[in-house]
Design an enzyme around this catalytic site. Structure first.
Site, PDB file in Angstrom:
ATOM      1  CG  ASN A  13      -6.765   0.765  -0.480  1.00 48.83           C
ATOM      2  OD1 ASN A  13      -7.352  -0.046  -1.226  1.00 48.83           O
ATOM      3  ND2 ASN A  13      -5.787   1.241  -0.345  1.00 48.83           N
ATOM      4  N   GLY A  40      -9.129   5.692   1.739  1.00 48.01           N
ATOM      5  CA  GLY A  40      -9.907   6.344   2.598  1.00 48.01           C
ATOM      6  C   GLY A  40     -11.169   5.987   2.812  1.00 48.01           C
ATOM      7  CD  GLU A  68      -3.795   8.544  -4.718  1.00 44.60           C
ATOM      8  OE1 GLU A  68      -4.105   9.625  -4.116  1.00 44.60           O
ATOM      9  OE2 GLU A  68      -3.383   7.499  -3.880  1.00 44.60           O
ATOM     10  CG  ASP A 101      -1.808   1.040   1.301  1.00 39.18           C
ATOM     11  OD1 ASP A 101      -2.438   1.576   0.124  1.00 39.18           O
ATOM     12  OD2 ASP A 101      -2.413   1.294   2.323  1.00 39.18           O
ATOM     13  CG  HIS A 149      -5.239   8.267   3.082  1.00 37.31           C
ATOM     14  ND1 HIS A 149      -4.815   9.113   2.212  1.00 37.31           N
ATOM     15  CD2 HIS A 149      -5.587   6.867   2.489  1.00 37.31           C
ATOM     16  CE1 HIS A 149      -4.592   8.238   1.040  1.00 37.31           C
ATOM     17  NE2 HIS A 149      -5.015   6.969   1.323  1.00 37.31           N
ATOM     18  N   GLY A 150      -7.567   8.316   6.983  1.00 37.60           N
ATOM     19  CA  GLY A 150      -7.430   8.519   8.471  1.00 37.60           C
ATOM     20  C   GLY A 150      -8.944   8.811   8.918  1.00 37.60           C
TER      21      GLY A 150
END
Length: 286
Positions: free
Chosen positions: A232, A211, A134, A82, A182-183
């Site tokens: 993901n 994300g 990406e 990743d 993300h997060g």
């Protein structure tokens, strides 16, 4: 079954309109939570590793154990790097046995991203390894669980860039930025499905959404219906396990470490089980 590539595990996802879950692991507990959940549901799954695991004191053992668990699973499993930050990181992942790698040049210029991705594709394909890349940029990072992250619309994937990028690199899967982070999210996610539709129409390979934590069940289903094949997901799984273990520790002045770990493991696995259902993942027919 056996260890498979990203291309193999996503082969039917576009036509059948489901997604395969991709979950990060940093230790044996997370590895087992992900793979055992997939085995229980009898569906394929993607186990993701990160480049900073290369520098861990037990890196050789961690990767050997993860690879062995993938190979002995009763369902197809792809072991995927990743967010590989460099060509060197990708080479390490291939060395450790990953059947798929992501080269993340999303912070580079389009020309630089194309150049490094082409280089990775050439070498990885020669090794029988799939490549994800990406275009556009998904904000934040998985470790940010405090203030939260906000999507940056100026970094969303542009259709013309995506088309050029694919035509010049021939990657096996393409991660796109359509409003996720993300997060942990700060505020309400607003996903650009019109943008996703346009990209899917022009790009013939599976599309990836980074994300995933923080999205609603309907967000996921809509994204998959509009063309996402790989989702993901890590932060939600990690927080669930940590919070369950914390509740046990807070409730017991004299606590058993093994029980705390088992409680964290079960909570993490439950999150994976839930999302495998949400993603609509189906057993491979081939």
């Amino acid at each position: 079954m056996s260890l498979v590539t990203l291309t193999e595990i996503l082969a039917e996802s576009r036509e059948k309109k489901y997604a395969v879950g991709a979950f990060d692991t940093f230790d044996a507990m997370n590895t087992e939570a992900v793979i055992s959940a997939a085995e229980e549901k009898n569906v394929p799954v993607i186990l993701m590793v990160c480049d900073y695991s290369f520098e861990a004191p037990n890196a050789d053992r961690f990767f050997a154990d993860a690879l062995n668990r993938c190979r002995t699973a009763s369902v197809p499993v792809c072991m995927h790097l990743d967010h590989g930050p460099s060509f060197e990181a990708v080479m390490k992942a291939i060395h450790y046995g990953c059947s798929s790698v992501m080269i993340d040049g999303s912070s580079l210029s389009l020309e630089e991203n194309v150049a490094i991705t082409k280089k990775v594709v050439e070498v990885a394909h020669a090794c029988g390894v799939s490549v994800e890349a990406e275009i556009g940029h998904v904000a934040g990072h998985e470790g940010n669980t405090d203030d939260g992250n906000v999507a940056d619309e100026t970094a969303y994937t542009r259709l013309a860039d995506a088309v050029r990028f694919y035509e010049e690199t021939k990657v096996d899967a393409l991660a796109v930025a359509i409003g996720t982070v993300h997060g942990v999210y700060k505020g309400e996610p607003k996903l650009d499905f019109d943008r996703l539709d346009a990209i899917r129409e022009k790009i013939p390979v599976p599309l990836v959404m980074h994300g995933g934590s923080g999205l609603s069940e309907q967000n996921f289903k809509d994204a998959i219906r509009h063309g996402i094949s790989k989702v993901n997901f890590y932060t939600g799984m990690s927080l669930a396990g940590a919070n369950a273990a914390r509740e046990y520790l807070d409730a017991n002045k004299i606590a058993d470490l093994g029980e705390a770990v088992e409680i964290g493991y079960k909570a993490s696995k439950d999150v994976v089980l839930k999302h495998l259902d949400i993603f609509g993942t189906q057993p491979l027919s081939k």
